[in-house]
Structures are given as C-alpha cells and as structure tokens.
Design a protein around this motif. Structure first.
Motif, PDB file in Angstrom:
ATOM      1  N   ARG A   7     151.067  21.129 -66.920  1.00  0.00           N
ATOM      2  CA  ARG A   7     152.176  20.186 -67.033  1.00  0.00           C
ATOM      3  C   ARG A   7     152.373  19.373 -65.753  1.00  0.00           C
ATOM      4  NH1 ARG A   7     156.733  20.425 -70.547  1.00  0.00           N
ATOM      5  NH2 ARG A   7     158.465  19.129 -69.810  1.00  0.00           N
ATOM      6  N   LYS A   8     152.144  19.999 -64.597  1.00  0.00           N
ATOM      7  CA  LYS A   8     152.503  19.357 -63.336  1.00  0.00           C
ATOM      8  C   LYS A   8     151.315  18.870 -62.503  1.00  0.00           C
ATOM      9  CE  LYS A   8     156.960  20.137 -63.792  1.00  0.00           C
ATOM     10  NZ  LYS A   8     157.956  19.039 -63.929  1.00  0.00           N
ATOM     11  N   HIS A   9     150.194  19.579 -62.558  1.00  0.00           N
ATOM     12  CA  HIS A   9     149.128  19.319 -61.584  1.00  0.00           C
ATOM     13  C   HIS A   9     147.759  19.049 -62.204  1.00  0.00           C
ATOM     14  CE1 HIS A   9     151.849  20.597 -58.363  1.00  0.00           C
ATOM     15  NE2 HIS A   9     152.162  21.645 -59.108  1.00  0.00           N
ATOM     16  N   ARG A  10     147.677  18.798 -63.501  1.00  0.00           N
ATOM     17  CA  ARG A  10     146.345  18.615 -64.105  1.00  0.00           C
ATOM     18  C   ARG A  10     145.668  17.333 -63.650  1.00  0.00           C
ATOM     19  NH1 ARG A  10     149.843  17.397 -68.409  1.00  0.00           N
ATOM     20  NH2 ARG A  10     149.497  15.352 -69.397  1.00  0.00           N
ATOM     21  N   GLN A  11     146.415  16.401 -63.091  1.00  0.00           N
ATOM     22  CA  GLN A  11     145.819  15.158 -62.605  1.00  0.00           C
ATOM     23  C   GLN A  11     145.932  15.032 -61.095  1.00  0.00           C
ATOM     24  OE1 GLN A  11     147.795  12.048 -64.798  1.00  0.00           O
ATOM     25  NE2 GLN A  11     146.633  12.442 -66.683  1.00  0.00           N
ATOM     26  N   GLY A  12     146.209  16.136 -60.422  1.00  0.00           N
ATOM     27  CA  GLY A  12     146.326  16.101 -58.971  1.00  0.00           C
ATOM     28  C   GLY A  12     144.972  16.098 -58.283  1.00  0.00           C
ATOM     29  N   ALA A  13     145.011  16.164 -56.960  1.00  0.00           N
ATOM     30  CA  ALA A  13     143.766  16.121 -56.185  1.00  0.00           C
ATOM     31  C   ALA A  13     142.913  17.359 -56.413  1.00  0.00           C
ATOM     32  CB  ALA A  13     144.101  15.976 -54.694  1.00  0.00           C
ATOM     33  N   SER A  14     143.534  18.476 -56.705  1.00  0.00           N
ATOM     34  CA  SER A  14     142.796  19.730 -56.930  1.00  0.00           C
ATOM     35  C   SER A  14     142.633  20.035 -58.408  1.00  0.00           C
ATOM     36  CB  SER A  14     143.531  20.893 -56.238  1.00  0.00           C
ATOM     37  OG  SER A  14     143.661  20.677 -54.860  1.00  0.00           O
ATOM     38  N   TRP A  15     142.478  19.010 -59.228  1.00  0.00           N
ATOM     39  CA  TRP A  15     142.411  19.220 -60.682  1.00  0.00           C
ATOM     40  C   TRP A  15     141.233  20.086 -61.125  1.00  0.00           C
ATOM     41  CZ3 TRP A  15     138.171  17.737 -63.381  1.00  0.00           C
ATOM     42  CH2 TRP A  15     137.339  16.760 -62.829  1.00  0.00           C
ATOM     43  N   PRO A  16     140.059  20.105 -60.449  1.00  0.00           N
ATOM     44  CA  PRO A  16     138.990  21.015 -60.917  1.00  0.00           C
ATOM     45  C   PRO A  16     139.413  22.486 -60.903  1.00  0.00           C
ATOM     46  CG  PRO A  16     138.092  19.374 -59.428  1.00  0.00           C
ATOM     47  CD  PRO A  16     139.580  19.266 -59.335  1.00  0.00           C
ATOM     48  N   PHE A  17     140.123  22.876 -59.852  1.00  0.00           N
ATOM     49  CA  PHE A  17     140.584  24.267 -59.797  1.00  0.00           C
ATOM     50  C   PHE A  17     141.716  24.517 -60.788  1.00  0.00           C
ATOM     51  CE2 PHE A  17     138.899  23.250 -55.564  1.00  0.00           C
ATOM     52  CZ  PHE A  17     137.910  24.225 -55.471  1.00  0.00           C
ATOM     53  N   VAL A  18     142.542  23.505 -61.015  1.00  0.00           N
ATOM     54  CA  VAL A  18     143.613  23.640 -62.009  1.00  0.00           C
ATOM     55  C   VAL A  18     143.027  23.842 -63.397  1.00  0.00           C
ATOM     56  CG1 VAL A  18     145.524  22.434 -63.126  1.00  0.00           C
ATOM     57  CG2 VAL A  18     145.277  22.327 -60.641  1.00  0.00           C
ATOM     58  N   TRP A  19     142.060  23.018 -63.761  1.00  0.00           N
ATOM     59  CA  TRP A  19     141.452  23.151 -65.082  1.00  0.00           C
ATOM     60  C   TRP A  19     140.629  24.427 -65.198  1.00  0.00           C
ATOM     61  CZ3 TRP A  19     142.646  20.940 -69.436  1.00  0.00           C
ATOM     62  CH2 TRP A  19     143.315  19.720 -69.431  1.00  0.00           C
ATOM     63  N   GLY A  20     139.975  24.812 -64.107  1.00  0.00           N
ATOM     64  CA  GLY A  20     139.249  26.080 -64.130  1.00  0.00           C
ATOM     65  C   GLY A  20     140.182  27.256 -64.367  1.00  0.00           C
ATOM     66  N   PHE A  21     141.333  27.230 -63.718  1.00  0.00           N
ATOM     67  CA  PHE A  21     142.314  28.305 -63.936  1.00  0.00           C
ATOM     68  C   PHE A  21     142.871  28.250 -65.345  1.00  0.00           C
ATOM     69  CE2 PHE A  21     146.471  30.288 -63.799  1.00  0.00           C
ATOM     70  CZ  PHE A  21     146.234  31.442 -63.069  1.00  0.00           C
ATOM     71  N   ILE A  22     143.070  27.066 -65.905  1.00  0.00           N
ATOM     72  CA  ILE A  22     143.571  26.939 -67.276  1.00  0.00           C
ATOM     73  C   ILE A  22     142.566  27.523 -68.268  1.00  0.00           C
ATOM     74  CG2 ILE A  22     144.122  25.266 -69.093  1.00  0.00           C
ATOM     75  CD1 ILE A  22     145.326  23.489 -66.894  1.00  0.00           C
ATOM     76  N   PHE A  23     141.290  27.194 -68.098  1.00  0.00           N
ATOM     77  CA  PHE A  23     140.255  27.762 -68.986  1.00  0.00           C
ATOM     78  C   PHE A  23     140.229  29.286 -68.885  1.00  0.00           C
ATOM     79  CE2 PHE A  23     137.774  23.580 -68.348  1.00  0.00           C
ATOM     80  CZ  PHE A  23     138.512  22.988 -69.357  1.00  0.00           C
ATOM     81  N   PHE A  24     140.337  29.779 -67.661  1.00  0.00           N
ATOM     82  CA  PHE A  24     140.334  31.226 -67.454  1.00  0.00           C
ATOM     83  C   PHE A  24     141.535  31.888 -68.124  1.00  0.00           C
ATOM     84  CE2 PHE A  24     142.587  34.196 -64.510  1.00  0.00           C
ATOM     85  CZ  PHE A  24     141.931  35.347 -64.907  1.00  0.00           C
ATOM     86  N   ALA A  25     142.717  31.300 -67.990  1.00  0.00           N
ATOM     87  CA  ALA A  25     143.920  31.888 -68.582  1.00  0.00           C
ATOM     88  C   ALA A  25     143.836  31.884 -70.104  1.00  0.00           C
ATOM     89  CB  ALA A  25     145.155  31.117 -68.117  1.00  0.00           C
ATOM     90  N   LEU A  26     143.337  30.790 -70.680  1.00  0.00           N
ATOM     91  CA  LEU A  26     143.190  30.727 -72.143  1.00  0.00           C
ATOM     92  C   LEU A  26     142.197  31.768 -72.632  1.00  0.00           C
ATOM     93  CD1 LEU A  26     143.156  26.857 -72.691  1.00  0.00           C
ATOM     94  CD2 LEU A  26     145.021  28.452 -73.191  1.00  0.00           C
ATOM     95  N   PHE A  27     141.092  31.922 -71.929  1.00  0.00           N
ATOM     96  CA  PHE A  27     140.093  32.922 -72.325  1.00  0.00           C
ATOM     97  C   PHE A  27     140.669  34.323 -72.187  1.00  0.00           C
ATOM     98  CE2 PHE A  27     136.611  35.836 -71.572  1.00  0.00           C
ATOM     99  CZ  PHE A  27     135.696  35.469 -72.541  1.00  0.00           C
ATOM    100  N   ALA A  28     141.374  34.573 -71.093  1.00  0.00           N
ATOM    101  CA  ALA A  28     141.937  35.911 -70.877  1.00  0.00           C
ATOM    102  C   ALA A  28     142.953  36.267 -71.951  1.00  0.00           C
ATOM    103  CB  ALA A  28     142.582  35.990 -69.493  1.00  0.00           C
ATOM    104  N   PHE A  29     143.737  35.290 -72.394  1.00  0.00           N
ATOM    105  CA  PHE A  29     144.780  35.589 -73.376  1.00  0.00           C
ATOM    106  C   PHE A  29     144.212  35.705 -74.785  1.00  0.00           C
ATOM    107  CE2 PHE A  29     148.227  34.525 -76.284  1.00  0.00           C
ATOM    108  CZ  PHE A  29     149.231  35.363 -75.835  1.00  0.00           C
TER     109      PHE A  29
END
Length: 367
Positions: free
Chosen positions: A201-223
């Motif tokens: 919601r807040k940081h998907r388009q920020g400067a560190s978006w690769p790590f944000v999206w990587g964490f999102i993929f990881f959280a979705l897979f984990a859940f």
C-alpha cells in the motif's frame, strides 16, 4: 510501460525484478525451513502413550513370543509330517512284500518257514509302531502351533481393546497438537502478510521496490502455500468457513477500493485539463496511449484515425499542435517530434488553417 522506457532502463528494470525474485526465493527457503521445523517444538505422541503402561508391554511381548513359538512349531510340524510320510511308505512297502511272501508260502506249504513268518510279522509291527509314533509327533506339533496361534489371537484381541479405548484420548491430543502447531504457523505467517499489505500500500513504488515486492511474494507464498495446507479441516467446516471469511473480507476490500477509485477518477476528471496532464506520470501516459487508452479515464479511444484530439469520454486533451511548427503531436510529449521544440511553450489545441500555416511560413523564413 516498457515501450516508453530507455533501452538501458529496461534492462535495469529487468535486473531489479530479478533481484526481487531472488530475494523472495531466499526468504521463501528460509521460511519453509522454519515452518517445517515448527512441529518439533511439540513432543510427538503416539497411540501407545495413551495405553496401559504395564499391560501393553506384556501383551506385545506375549504376541512376539507366540509368533516365535508358532514359527518354531510350524517348522517342527513340517519335519514331523515328512517323517510320517516316510514311515507310512516303509510300512506300506513292507506289508506288500510280506503279502507276496505269504502267497508264496501257501503254495509251497513248507513248515520250516513258520519262524520266518513270525519274524516278518514282528518287523511289520515295528514299522506300524514307528508310523504311529510319527503320527503322534505330527499331532503334538499341530497342537503346539494351535496353542501358539490362539495365544497370539487372545493377546492381539486384548491389545486391540486397549488401543480402541485409548484412541479417543489420542485423537483429542493429536487435534490439540495440530491446532497448537497451526497457531505457531499462523503467528509466524499472519504478521508477514500484514507487513506485506502495508508495504504494497505504501512502498511498492518506492526506491527499494525490488525488496518490497520480493517480501510480498514471500509473504503470499508463506501464507497460502506454507500455512493453508495445514489448516485444520474438521470435516471441511473450518476450511470452508475460513474461505468464506477471507472471500468476504477480500470482496469488501475490492468493492471499497473500486468505489474509492471511481470517486477519485470523478474528482480528477473534474480538474482543469492542464492540471490533469501535469499530474499524470509520463511513462504511464505514453503506455496507455500506445494501447489506445485514454490516460485520464482509462477508456478505449480510437487514436489511429489521426483526427481524435480529445477523449470523447472525459474531455482530456490527447493531441495538440506544437507552438513552434504547429505539427500535430501528443499532448503528453515533452518535445515536438517534428522540430524538437520543447512542449512547455504555448500550444494550440485546434488551430484555424491560417493559424497553422502562418507559424510554419515564419519558421521557414527564419531558416
């Protein structure tokens, strides 16, 4: 969006997505290891833990002893049956020989052979006795094997009764343990999903978006992969109820997001044309134009006819005239493709024919 990016920017973009996937892959491997080891925090209990601690080992020992005795009795029975067959064969052969000899003696009627008759009769008695002894040995081993089987069956029946009596307590303990382990997994994965939602919601388009999206993929897979398969079933009730709850929550969020989006679009469409185009992202606007979509209202517009300058749905200016050479160009272009003049200067949306030719003539005269 990729068509509006610079070539080097495209490759950097792909490299950053690779970073995102690698980050998600390593996080997923770590998460899978942790989730897989979570059951180890609970002591694994078996059905034997809920059975009589004194009677159960004795019954198992009795079953094992009975199996061993039965195997030994079976082996001895096979040997005794073989000896019985041999004794019967010897007795049958000796009797046939004796019968033939008696028939010969009746023909000759020789009295000196009476002693031979007695001798042969005694031999037959001995063979018959040996046959009876072999038969008795067979019956003895059969009785031993039968006793061992019956003893084993009684012990197994009693052990089965103990297991049946302990099965209810074991199932309750197993379900409670599954719920605790599932709680551990939920306590680990649910915060990850919440953090992923916040980052999206807040940081998907920020400067560190690769790590944000990587964490999102990881959280979705984990859940959804590491947690959902361990969701308690209880005949399907829990899983269906959880599915309904998640669907309702997701549906309400989607409906609310759609309503907020439509309200935002209406508010944006009410703004002046210049302000709307100024606030739009350059790359996103170019991408939508390349797909014959209005950058403002995102509705389909025919941009290939060469005549459509405004969106017929929201009135946004899509094409205007260069303020320097009066060439028709995209209203979102930063520079004129014909003369290279900056688009920040004054432009004409729908110039009259003379207004189009005059600036062009002046430009040619200046050259």
């Amino acid at each position: 969006m990729s068509k509006s990016l610079r070539l080097s920017e495209k490759w950097f973009h792909r490299g950053l997505w690779l970073v995102a996937f690698l980050f998600a892959w390593f996080l997923t491997g770590l998460g899978s290891t942790i989730v897989g080891d979570l059951p180890k925090v609970e002591q694994t209990r078996s059905l034997d833990d809920f059975m009589d601690p004194q009677r159960t080992p004795a019954l198992k020992a009795a079953i094992k002893t009975a199996e061993q005795v039965s195997e030994e009795a079976q082996a001895a029975l096979e040997q005794a049956q073989l000896k019985l067959q041999t004794a019967r064969a010897d007795n049958r052969a000796a009797r046939e020989t004796f019968d033939n000899w008696l028939a010969t003696r009746r023909v000759t009627e020789r009295s000196e052979q009476d002693e031979e008759v007695l001798k042969r009769t005694r031999e037959l008695d001995g063979l018959r006795k040996a046959e009876r002894e072999a038969f008795a040995a067979v019956e003895k081993q059969q009785q031993v094997a039968l006793d061992a089987r019956q003893s084993q069956q009684r012990a197994q029946a009693e052990l089965g009764a103990l297991r049946e009596a302990a099965s209810d307590a074991f199932e309750k303990a197993r379900r409670a343990q599954e719920l605790r382990v599932f709680g551990y997994r939920l306590a680990l994965t649910l915060p990850l999903l919440v953090v992923a939602g916040y980052l999206f919601r807040k940081h998907r388009q920020g400067a560190s978006w690769p790590f944000v999206w990587g964490f999102i993929f990881f959280a979705l897979f984990a859940f959804f992969v590491e947690l959902v398969p361990y969701l308690p079933s209880y005949g399907g009730y829990v899983r269906y109820i959880v599915g309904i709850v998640l669907t309702v929550i997701g549906g309400r969020y989607a409906i609310g997001a759609l309503q907020r989006y439509l309200e935002k679009q209406k508010a944006v469409e009410a703004l002046p044309d210049t302000q709307r185009r100024k606030e739009m992202d350059y790359d996103l606007a170019q991408t939508r134009l390349g797909k014959n979509v209005c950058p403002g209202c995102e509705r389909t517009v025919d941009l290939k006819d060469g005549k459509t300058d405004f969106c017929p749905h929201c009135g946004l200016c899509l094409f205007d005239r260069c303020g320097h050479c009066s060439t028709r160009k995209s209203a979102f272009a930063r520079y004129c493709f014909s003369c290279g003049a900056t688009a920040s200067g004054p432009s004409v949306a729908n110039p009259a024919p003379e207004a189009v030719t005059a600036p062009a003539a002046n430009a040619l005269g200046a050259v």
